[in-house]
Design a protein around this motif. Structure first.
Motif, PDB file in Angstrom:
ATOM      1  N   VAL A 134       0.650  -0.883  -0.245  1.00  0.00           N
ATOM      2  CA  VAL A 134       0.009  -0.014  -0.061  1.00  0.00           C
ATOM      3  C   VAL A 134       0.331   1.483   0.143  1.00  0.00           C
ATOM      4  N   VAL A 135       0.563   2.100  -1.244  1.00  0.00           N
ATOM      5  CA  VAL A 135       1.414   3.739  -0.990  1.00  0.00           C
ATOM      6  C   VAL A 135      -0.142   4.209   0.037  1.00  0.00           C
ATOM      7  N   THR A 136       0.717   5.497   0.747  1.00  0.00           N
ATOM      8  CA  THR A 136       0.047   6.467   1.231  1.00  0.00           C
ATOM      9  C   THR A 136       0.786   6.945   1.924  1.00  0.00           C
ATOM     10  N   HIS A 137       0.131   8.090   1.956  1.00  0.00           N
ATOM     11  CA  HIS A 137       0.284   9.378   2.673  1.00  0.00           C
ATOM     12  C   HIS A 137      -0.866   9.735   4.102  1.00  0.00           C
ATOM     13  N   ASP A 138      -1.514   8.864   4.380  1.00  0.00           N
ATOM     14  CA  ASP A 138      -1.606   8.636   5.489  1.00  0.00           C
ATOM     15  C   ASP A 138      -1.306   8.034   6.415  1.00  0.00           C
ATOM     16  N   GLY A 139      -0.360   8.589   7.428  1.00  0.00           N
ATOM     17  CA  GLY A 139       0.168   7.539   8.379  1.00  0.00           C
ATOM     18  C   GLY A 139      -0.488   6.304   9.965  1.00  0.00           C
ATOM     19  N   GLN A 140      -2.229   7.499   9.673  1.00  0.00           N
ATOM     20  CA  GLN A 140      -2.624   6.564  10.151  1.00  0.00           C
ATOM     21  C   GLN A 140      -2.683   5.227  10.021  1.00  0.00           C
ATOM     22  N   VAL A 141      -2.977   4.887   8.391  1.00  0.00           N
ATOM     23  CA  VAL A 141      -3.416   3.777   7.377  1.00  0.00           C
ATOM     24  C   VAL A 141      -1.480   3.484   7.529  1.00  0.00           C
ATOM     25  N   GLY A 142      -0.688   3.903   7.188  1.00  0.00           N
ATOM     26  CA  GLY A 142       0.415   3.469   6.570  1.00  0.00           C
ATOM     27  C   GLY A 142       0.491   2.392   8.069  1.00  0.00           C
ATOM     28  N   LYS A 143       0.165   3.198   9.075  1.00  0.00           N
ATOM     29  CA  LYS A 143       1.088   2.482  10.557  1.00  0.00           C
ATOM     30  C   LYS A 143       0.939   0.604  10.689  1.00  0.00           C
ATOM     31  N   ARG A 144       0.088   0.585   9.922  1.00  0.00           N
ATOM     32  CA  ARG A 144      -0.614  -0.944  10.293  1.00  0.00           C
ATOM     33  C   ARG A 144      -0.370  -1.926   9.853  1.00  0.00           C
ATOM     34  N   ALA A 145       0.338  -0.798   8.162  1.00  0.00           N
ATOM     35  CA  ALA A 145       0.721  -2.677   7.857  1.00  0.00           C
ATOM     36  C   ALA A 145       2.222  -3.204   8.704  1.00  0.00           C
ATOM     37  N   GLY A 146       3.029  -4.765   8.257  1.00  0.00           N
ATOM     38  CA  GLY A 146       3.787  -5.226   9.311  1.00  0.00           C
ATOM     39  C   GLY A 146       4.865  -4.614   8.849  1.00  0.00           C
ATOM     40  N   ARG A 147       5.222  -4.499   8.081  1.00  0.00           N
ATOM     41  CA  ARG A 147       6.221  -3.733   7.646  1.00  0.00           C
ATOM     42  C   ARG A 147       5.640  -2.205   6.529  1.00  0.00           C
ATOM     43  N   ARG A 148       7.030  -1.602   7.833  1.00  0.00           N
ATOM     44  CA  ARG A 148       6.659  -0.688   6.363  1.00  0.00           C
ATOM     45  C   ARG A 148       8.100   0.288   6.029  1.00  0.00           C
ATOM     46  N   LEU A 149       7.334   0.945   4.821  1.00  0.00           N
ATOM     47  CA  LEU A 149       8.425   1.754   4.092  1.00  0.00           C
ATOM     48  C   LEU A 149       8.920   2.943   4.114  1.00  0.00           C
ATOM     49  N   ARG A 150      10.041   3.434   4.558  1.00  0.00           N
ATOM     50  CA  ARG A 150       9.729   5.156   4.222  1.00  0.00           C
ATOM     51  C   ARG A 150      10.658   5.308   2.799  1.00  0.00           C
ATOM     52  N   MET A 151      10.604   6.245   2.145  1.00  0.00           N
ATOM     53  CA  MET A 151      11.176   6.243   1.246  1.00  0.00           C
ATOM     54  C   MET A 151      11.498   8.234   1.313  1.00  0.00           C
ATOM     55  N   VAL A 152      12.752   8.275   0.842  1.00  0.00           N
ATOM     56  CA  VAL A 152      12.918   9.889   0.350  1.00  0.00           C
ATOM     57  C   VAL A 152      13.574  10.210  -0.829  1.00  0.00           C
ATOM     58  N   ASP A 153      13.885  10.116  -1.350  1.00  0.00           N
ATOM     59  CA  ASP A 153      14.432  11.298  -2.902  1.00  0.00           C
ATOM     60  C   ASP A 153      14.698   9.504  -3.525  1.00  0.00           C
ATOM     61  N   GLY A 154      14.235   8.622  -3.774  1.00  0.00           N
ATOM     62  CA  GLY A 154      14.163   7.613  -4.217  1.00  0.00           C
ATOM     63  C   GLY A 154      15.065   6.676  -4.437  1.00  0.00           C
ATOM     64  N   ALA A 155      15.681   6.581  -2.851  1.00  0.00           N
ATOM     65  CA  ALA A 155      15.915   5.331  -1.775  1.00  0.00           C
ATOM     66  C   ALA A 155      15.418   5.174  -1.102  1.00  0.00           C
ATOM     67  N   ILE A 156      14.613   4.208  -0.527  1.00  0.00           N
ATOM     68  CA  ILE A 156      14.731   3.095   1.007  1.00  0.00           C
ATOM     69  C   ILE A 156      15.358   3.442   1.971  1.00  0.00           C
ATOM     70  N   VAL A 157      14.797   4.392   2.616  1.00  0.00           N
ATOM     71  CA  VAL A 157      15.713   5.252   4.096  1.00  0.00           C
ATOM     72  C   VAL A 157      15.249   4.417   5.184  1.00  0.00           C
ATOM     73  N   LYS A 158      14.258   3.336   5.370  1.00  0.00           N
ATOM     74  CA  LYS A 158      14.010   3.010   6.271  1.00  0.00           C
ATOM     75  C   LYS A 158      13.383   1.603   6.009  1.00  0.00           C
ATOM     76  N   ASP A 159      13.242   0.536   7.397  1.00  0.00           N
ATOM     77  CA  ASP A 159      12.486  -0.288   6.880  1.00  0.00           C
ATOM     78  C   ASP A 159      12.308  -0.926   8.092  1.00  0.00           C
ATOM     79  N   GLU A 160      10.905  -0.809   8.217  1.00  0.00           N
ATOM     80  CA  GLU A 160      11.011  -1.281  10.239  1.00  0.00           C
ATOM     81  C   GLU A 160       9.576  -3.010   9.923  1.00  0.00           C
ATOM     82  N   ARG A 161       9.753  -3.273  10.795  1.00  0.00           N
ATOM     83  CA  ARG A 161       8.979  -4.629  10.758  1.00  0.00           C
ATOM     84  C   ARG A 161       8.328  -4.619  12.750  1.00  0.00           C
ATOM     85  N   GLY A 162       7.024  -5.381  12.473  1.00  0.00           N
ATOM     86  CA  GLY A 162       6.666  -5.591  13.732  1.00  0.00           C
ATOM     87  C   GLY A 162       6.075  -4.120  14.094  1.00  0.00           C
TER      88      GLY A 162
END
Lengths: 399, 401, 224
Positions: free
Chosen positions: C196-224
């Protein structure tokens, strides 16, 4: 994708823009209607003319003096140094398959009877004339089978001439004058009506030898040879050539079979029908441009739909087919509408002007509809390819 | 809104939708050029025929043997033989008429022409020296038939260019002998080419004195007598006099048909005019189709430009103004298409003229005016519905749409 | 199930090159639930489009279920999209002239399935999403939430293994948004891989794995 789904899909978008589709369809319909109506008239005239000719039978061979038709008219009307004689006509009777031979001299003279006079066509013919040309005798008999060189002065009247001279009164046995010579009326013919502008009832028939005398002619204008139904025309022609060449010492005459004449006539009229149809086709071309325009607009408007379909797994080929299908549906519907208009118009025309011969053969109907479909395909190709070539992502983004 | 601004507005939106504008112009121009080219062809054919007739002289009266009561003038051409021939004496009688400036007897027939071993069937015309002038022919080499007593048979002949080529090739023909049927004729002239008139190719003709033709064909009867009147005004009078002269000579029987060149010309003219009309009308059907297309596209444009219309209304455009705007767009399209069609049509007729120089295929003015007029009118008529639809939009809805 | 190796995506904008994706390496396991977040222009949508075969990487390798995907022909990619991938868009992308039923049916039609089989499958999925009574309505007769649920039904009717959602709640009020997210999560619970691509943090944080992108690169890859 199933073919019926293709049709269903294309149809749904045609139906979604009803006004637009109807107008596009109408463009093609007017074109097809024009083509169908014009070719119907052409074909009607074609059939009419052929029927006029074939009413005399098709197993006829005509022989004219001279080798070429120089002035575009039967050469017999003009002078020639090599006349066809009554003896020639006689000799042709012995050719196998030949059932009757009719010498013909045609002219124009004043006929006088019961104190009335009238200028009419004079046909100098042989006794076998009515059988050969399927003319019926209304009363009395036709010219008797006299010695062709010294026939008795008998005349047979066409129905109109009979009425003009004698009215309702009995004409059999009466005396008339044809160009000053005296004749006795032995019969009159059933009405045959006009054929290609010539009134066949305003005529008088006299023996050929007497007509030659009357007109001061040396030779016959034409000899018509009738052969048995189903007999090979080539053999009859060969026989005519053999007999006349041996009598004349050279081929100084022209033999035309009825079939040849019909073929030439048919091809001329066919070309004419085609040309007229092609003129109507110009409208069809414009209608095709209409489909092209509308399809280009449709592709532009539905860009995002194309993107969606591609995202859902549609191949380029499928997109191409969907839009081609749409174009073809528009043109095919237009074609059907045009057929209805054209056939209806032809029927109406015939109803309003009964003299106007119209005929719409089934093959023309099928061809016209096929033409509509082809136009749809041709007009649809460019827009459909444009649709198929779209990149899915860009198409999806378009709004 | 000033008319100039309206036109600019319309032009702008047409240019913005370039692709479809071009297609609509194409459609309209096909229609207009079809009308222009087709009527051009018809008119060209008419002029060609008229020109051919005019080259024969307009004061011409034609006397034909035979007359029929039921069938019209055209059928008299096919009337065939008559008991009393039209003779050279009849011809001589006509030449004595003061209203006649020139007259020539014409006898036609076919005969085998031979020179050495070369032989072919040709058309023979028996006539007198006046024939050259009446038919407006000219000589390439040698002389035409000598004048003099037409009842004297002189064994000379004048041949067409093609006959000359076929029977003599590159050799000198003048003074040579040519056999026609069973007689020999000395060639005294060759007709100039370029004379092609109404069905008969002058180049394939052999002309001999009328008396020689009578002997050759063993018949006294003439095919025609061509008479040129002193002036146009006397022609009706001359026609009557010819009839009575011949009737007098034929024991009071009026057994000839007398027609004027004009009458024949008028018949052809009428037929070709009708043909031009019909063909142009068929072409005009495509104009209607183009009109339908314009209406269709304008309707699409109205639905696509709903927002623009809303905006116009919001800034104070009246219904009438919106209507005028869309209507002028349609008319502009039709008019441009019409002009483009005229251009294509002109190219077409010029091309035809290039291929067939004989055909002066220029569309008549009425057809040009009608084509452009009808195309603009089509734009107007078919533009009304979309324009009214645009004008009827409610501003708020239009803005949101 | 998904392996991205050294994925770059460079756009030419005027005479400038924009590096939308910069050497992305990513592995996604079957049945994972990923959210992709980041500011506008961070490249999250580009990444989603490449995952969905709507866009091609300028360089790099993309393996889907062990198969190299980037070198496939246009038609083969179309088939993969049809069979293995489902899309849910922010603006629903329903065909306006078609009923809800027909919209859902569309992928099956494209795949050439027989009408009787199609009807059954569409009815089952509409039943599951509680849209049976809306089956014959056209999109403009439906609410936003209903439209998106129809779009989800359409995305999953082919039983794809990967479901990609681009701002699925972006055009919905919060109640319908939650509704839609719950539907997506239910599908994920059933085994489908969800991105799921989203702007909405509420929606985003429900996912089991959360990626954060800045300037074309994955800067954060959280699980759990």
């Amino acid at each position: 994708m199933l073919s019926r789904d293709f049709i269903g899909f294309s149809l749904s978008s045609v139906m979604a823009h009803r006004t637009r589709s109807i107008l596009t369809t109408m463009g093609i319909a007017v074109g097809i209607a024009a083509v169908v109506l014009l070719t119907s008239i052409g074909e009607g005239v074609n059939r009419f003319v052929l029927a006029e000719f074939t009413q005399f039978g098709t197993n006829i061979v005509a022989i004219n003096p001279g080798k070429v038709t120089t002035f575009g008219a039967p050469t017999g009307v003009f002078n020639t140094v090599r006349p066809l004689s009554l003896e020639d006509s006689d000799a042709l009777n012995k050719i196998p398959y030949v059932t009757s031979v009719v010498p013909v001299v045609q002219g124009n003279a004043e006929v006088e009877g019961q104190g009335r006079t009238r200028r009419t066509m004079v046909y100098g013919v042989g006794s076998q004339f009515p059988g050969a040309f399927k003319f019926g005798v209304a009363a009395g008999g036709f010219l008797p089978d006299d010695d062709p060189r010294a026939p008795r002065a008998y005349a047979v009247l066409g129905s109109k001439l009979k009425n003009e001279l004698f009215g309702e009164a009995n004409a059999l046995g009466e005396r008339i004058r044809v160009g000053g010579d005296r004749y006795r009326v032995v019969g009159y013919m059933q009405s045959k009506g006009q054929v290609l502008g010539f009134d066949l009832d305003d005529t008088v028939y006299i023996p050929a030898a007497r007509a030659l005398d009357l007109f001061g002619r040396e030779g016959l204008m034409e000899i018509d040879v009738l052969y048995a139904e189903g007999a090979p025309a080539e053999e009859v022609v060969a026989g005519v050539n053999r007999v006349l060449i041996s009598r004349h010492g050279g081929e100084d005459f022209t033999v035309t079979t009825q079939q040849q004449m019909l073929d030439v006539l048919g091809s001329v009229l066919g070309v004419l029908t085609f040309a007229v149809g092609a003129l109507g086709g110009i409208s069809l071309l414009v209608g095709g441009v209409g489909i092209l325009t509308i399809m280009i607009i449709a592709v532009r408007e539905r860009t995002s739909e194309i993107g969606l379909l591609r995202a859902l797994g549609a191949t380029r080929q499928q997109i191409l087919r969907v839009f081609l299908g749409e174009a073809v549906i528009l043109s095919a519907l237009g074609g059907l509408m045009g057929l209805a208009l054209g056939i209806g118009g032809a029927w109406l025309l015939h109803f309003l002007i009964p003299a106007m011969p119209v005929h719409t053969p089934v093959s023309y109907i099928l061809m016209a509809e096929a033409m509509a479909v082809v136009i749809g395909l041709a007009a649809g190709v460019t827009p459909a390819r444009r649709a198929a070539a779209m990149e899915p992502l860009e198409a999806l983004r378009a709004e | 809104m000033r008319p100039g601004d309206t036109a600019r507005f319309a032009a702008q939106s047409l240019i913005r939708a370039r692709g479809r504008t071009l297609l609509m112009l194409l459609a309209m121009s096909i229609g207009v050029s079809a009308v222009v080219i087709l009527t051009g062809l018809g008119e060209g054919a008419r002029r060609f025929v008229t020109g051919e007739f005019a080259s024969l002289g307009t004061n011409l009266v034609i006397v034909m043997p035979g007359r029929s009561e039921t069938t019209g003038g055209a059928a008299a051409l096919m009337a065939g033989e008559t008991p009393r021939d039209l003779t050279v004496d009849d011809y001589l009688a006509l030449t004595r008429n003061p209203l006649v400036s020139l007259a020539a007897p014409v006898m036609v027939g076919a005969a085998g022409a031979a020179r050495g071993r070369l032989e072919r069937e040709i058309s023979v015309v028996g006539t007198t020296s006046e024939f050259l002038k009446i038919r407006h022919l000219s000589m390439d080499r040698g002389k035409f038939l000598p004048s003099g007593d037409p009842s004297r048979a002189v064994n000379v002949c004048v041949i067409g260019e093609k006959i000359k080529q076929e029977l003599f090739g590159k050799e000198q023909a003048l003074g040579e002998w040519l056999r026609l049927g069973d007689r020999r004729f000395r060639v005294i002239g060759v007709l100039a080419t370029g004379g092609r008139s109404i069905g008969v190719d002058i180049q394939e003709l052999v002309v001999i004195p009328v008396a020689s033709a009578q002997a050759l064909f063993n018949s006294p009867g003439l095919f025609r007598i061509l008479v040129e009147a002193r002036s146009r005004e006397v022609m009706p009078r001359l026609q009557d006099q010819i009839r009575s002269t011949i009737a007098e000579r034929h024991q009071g029987e009026e057994d000839v048909t007398v027609v004027t060149q004009d009458a024949v010309l008028a018949t052809f003219d009428n037929i070709l005019q009708a043909l031009t009309f019909t063909v142009g009308g068929i072409g005009a059907i495509s104009l209607a189709v183009a009109g339908i297309l314009i209406m269709n596209i304008m309707l699409v444009a109205v639905s696509q430009r709903t927002r623009e219309i809303g905006l116009l209304k919001a800034v104070g455009a009246t219904r009438a103004q919106v209507t005028t705007l869309f209507l002028s767009e349609a008319v502009l399209l039709a008019l441009l298409g019409g002009l483009l069609g005229l251009f294509f049509g002109y190219l077409g007729t010029t091309a035809i003229h290039g291929v067939y120089p004989d055909m002066d295929s220029q569309a008549p003015l009425w057809a040009v005016l009608a084509a452009v007029g009808v195309s603009s009118l089509t734009g107007l008529v078919f533009g009304i519905m979309p324009a009214r639809q645009a004008a009827a939009l409610e501003p708020v809805e239009a803005l949101n749409g | 199930m998904i392996t991205l190796e050294g994925i770059n995506r460079i756009f030419q904008v005027g005479d400038q090159q924009v590096h939308a994706l910069d050497d992305i390496n990513l592995t996604i396991q079957p049945g994972e639930y990923l959210s992709l977040m980041g500011p506008s222009g961070s490249g999250k949508s580009t990444l989603l489009n490449i995952l969905g075969l709507l866009d091609k990487p300028t360089s790099g390798r993309y393996l889907l279920e062990g198969r190299e995907i980037t070198s496939l022909s246009d038609d083969e990619q179309a088939t993969v999209r049809g069979e293995k991938i489902g899309f849910v868009f922010q603006f629903f992308h329903l065909v306006p002239r078609m009923s809800a039923f027909e919209n859902v049916e569309l992928p099956l039609v494209l795949a050439g399935m027989a009408p009787s089989v199609r009807r059954e499958r569409v009815n089952v999925i509409l039943e599951q999403l509680g849209l049976m009574d809306r089956a014959h309505h056209r999109p403009d007769q439906l609410s936003g939430g209903q439209r998106q649920r129809i779009a989800i039904a359409r995305a999953t009717i082919m039983k794809p293994s990967l479901l990609l959602a681009d701002e699925p709640t972006g055009n919905l009020d919060s109640r319908s948004g939650t509704d839609v997210v719950e539907v997506l999560e239910k599908l994920n619970a059933g085994g489908i891989t969800l991105v799921v691509v989203t702007h909405d943090g509420q929606v985003g944080k429900r996912a089991g794995r959360r990626l954060r992108m800045v300037d074309g690169a994955i800067v954060k890859d959280e699980r759990g």
